[in-house]
Design an enzyme around this catalytic site. Structure first.
Site, PDB file in Angstrom:
ATOM      1  N   ASP A 145       0.847  -1.190   0.000  1.00  0.00           N
ATOM      2  CA  ASP A 145       0.000   0.000   0.000  1.00  0.00           C
ATOM      3  C   ASP A 145       0.884   1.242   0.000  1.00  0.00           C
ATOM      4  OD1 ASP A 145      -1.963   1.874   0.281  1.00  0.00           O
ATOM      5  OD2 ASP A 145      -2.809   1.069   2.141  1.00  0.00           O
ATOM      6  N   HIS A 187      -0.442   4.102  -0.030  1.00  0.00           N
ATOM      7  CA  HIS A 187      -1.243   4.915   0.895  1.00  0.00           C
ATOM      8  C   HIS A 187      -1.380   6.362   0.438  1.00  0.00           C
ATOM      9  CE1 HIS A 187      -2.738   5.672   5.155  1.00  0.00           C
ATOM     10  NE2 HIS A 187      -3.190   4.458   4.912  1.00  0.00           N
ATOM     11  N   GLU A 207      -1.177  -0.604  -4.089  1.00  0.00           N
ATOM     12  CA  GLU A 207      -2.414   0.123  -3.760  1.00  0.00           C
ATOM     13  C   GLU A 207      -2.167   1.613  -3.657  1.00  0.00           C
ATOM     14  OE1 GLU A 207      -5.464   0.363   0.042  1.00  0.00           O
ATOM     15  OE2 GLU A 207      -4.724  -1.583  -0.593  1.00  0.00           O
ATOM     16  N   GLU A 226     -10.281   3.557  -2.515  1.00  0.00           N
ATOM     17  CA  GLU A 226     -10.831   3.655  -1.163  1.00  0.00           C
ATOM     18  C   GLU A 226     -11.261   5.068  -0.818  1.00  0.00           C
ATOM     19  OE1 GLU A 226      -7.412   4.068   2.100  1.00  0.00           O
ATOM     20  OE2 GLU A 226      -7.017   2.423   0.706  1.00  0.00           O
ATOM     21  N   HIS A 255     -12.370  -2.203   0.213  1.00  0.00           N
ATOM     22  CA  HIS A 255     -11.563  -1.651   1.305  1.00  0.00           C
ATOM     23  C   HIS A 255     -12.321  -1.825   2.608  1.00  0.00           C
ATOM     24  CE1 HIS A 255     -10.225   1.999   3.704  1.00  0.00           C
ATOM     25  NE2 HIS A 255      -9.054   1.522   3.343  1.00  0.00           N
TER      26      HIS A 255
END
Length: 382
Positions: A183, A185, A209, A235, A285
């Site tokens: 991720d 993020h 991700e 997400e 998510h």
């Protein structure tokens, strides 16, 4: 049947639960929350009560349309999360009324079991070796980890090397039997995201991700040119209209709508159907609580392009209180060989321990994500 009352509970570690009561004694549960803004979402739910109290909870689509379309200003994380939790509770009531799990009302199961993945490490990934061993022994076969710490627009290659070393630690420990996702993020800006995506190519990841923030989704084209690793995002996208341009661009491989943020079961079912038309996979998510996860499982059961489900058991955010703590029967989320069984219980398929929720709400929480800064003092993405 009429909706008579909405109860809202801010509970540790960082969640908001919604309980919807009816005049026939059927109660539905939802989880409307934006992590770090639970109080704001609670206020948004209270504003939406005018579309709920006295209305028939069976009219899910009409209620959804009223909540979304009658506001001149619409969308955004807090409003869509409020709608999401309400929508989950409505489906829970409808399933209980008919004595059927929600997935039966959405067309029925298209799979027998559901693969899940777990988090390893924390915001600043540390002891990965022991973490992945423990997860493997618990029945987990896929993990996701945060890749980087702070990352400036242009930053040191040593930070890229550190990410690769952490992934190599898992490969050295588990070989190829553990699938790995990394991720980003949204912490990594476009230029460094290209470098990091290319550097991770040899590790054959399950996906990377949010290589960039969704505001910068146009950069996914360049990143996709630097890697063959599947790219996941979504997400922080909150409706089918947010996802529309992503589908049309075609640079993502996996979408990750959150059923507590993106309008609930009703909206994410539509988003997933749109993704199927663009040959994209879905991995919802869900680093949240038991109601959010149960809503995901209902959707996943009847959605063919879902391939894996995030779940938060043991995640670093849940210290002191975990999602199983609020369930009467925690075995409903037991996983084995990387999969969980799909419950045939009515509604969302779980029974909430209301007394535990009431007691926990007396404590509440004021969870906020940390504020990070780069080496020069500028604000960094968390």
């Amino acid at each position: 049947m009429k909706i008579t009352h909405i109860n809202l509970y801010i509970v540790p570690p960082r969640w908001l639960f919604l309980e919807m009561e009816t005049d026939e004694g059927i109660t539905g549960w939802g989880e409307p929350v934006i992590e770090g803004r639970a109080a704001t979402v609670k206020a948004a739910v209270q504003e939406l009560e005018r579309y709920l109290i006295g209305n028939d909870p069976m009219k899910i689509e009409d209620i959804w349309q009223a909540m979304y379309r009658t506001g001149f200003y619409r969308g955004g994380p807090e409003v869509m999360s409020a709608i999401a939790g309400i929508d989950q509770a409505l489906w829970d009531i409808k399933g209980k009324y008919y004595g059927a799990p929600v997935y039966q009302l959405l067309g029925g199961k298209c799979r027998d079991k559901l693969r899940v993945y777990s988090w390893v490490g924390g915001d600043r990934p540390g002891d990965l070796e022991n973490g992945v061993k423990a997860l493997w022994e618990s029945g987990c076969t896929a993990v996701k980890m945060n890749g980087t710490e702070e990352m400036h627009y242009i930053d040191s290659y040593s930070k890229i090397d550190e990410v690769c070393k952490r992934v190599q630690t898992i490969r050295d420990t588990m070989g190829d039997k553990m699938d790995i996702a990394v991720d980003f993020h949204g912490r990594v800006h476009k230029t460094m995201a290209k470098v990091l995506a290319h550097a991770l190519e040899p590790y054959h990841l399950m996906f990377i991700e949010e290589p960039v923030l969704p505001q910068n989704n146009e950069a996914l084209r360049e990143i996709a040119n630097h890697t063959s690793t599947p790219i996941a995002t979504g997400e922080r996208m909150f409706s089918r209209w947010d996802f529309k341009s992503l589908f049309e661009a075609g640079y993502a491989d996996i979408i990750q709508p959150d059923l507590s943020h993106a309008g609930g079961i009703s909206e994410v079912k539509k988003i997933a159907a749109m993704a199927e038309a663009y040959d994209m996979a879905v991995a919802p998510h869900c680093p949240l609580g038991p109601i959010a996860l149960s809503a995901c499982v209902q959707l996943d059961a009847c959605t063919p392009n879902v391939f894996i489900q995030e779940q938060s058991l043991g995640i670093h955010y849940n210290k002191g209180t975990d999602l199983l703590d609020y369930l009467v029967d925690p075995a409903v989320f037991k996983f084995e060989n990387g999969f969980i069984e799909i419950s045939d219980k009515p509604g969302l398929g779980i029974e909430i321990n209301k007394q535990r929720v009431v007691d926990a709400s007396a404590k509440g929480h004021d969870w906020k994500n940390p504020v990070w800064r780069n080496y020069d003092g500028t604000i960094a993405e968390w």
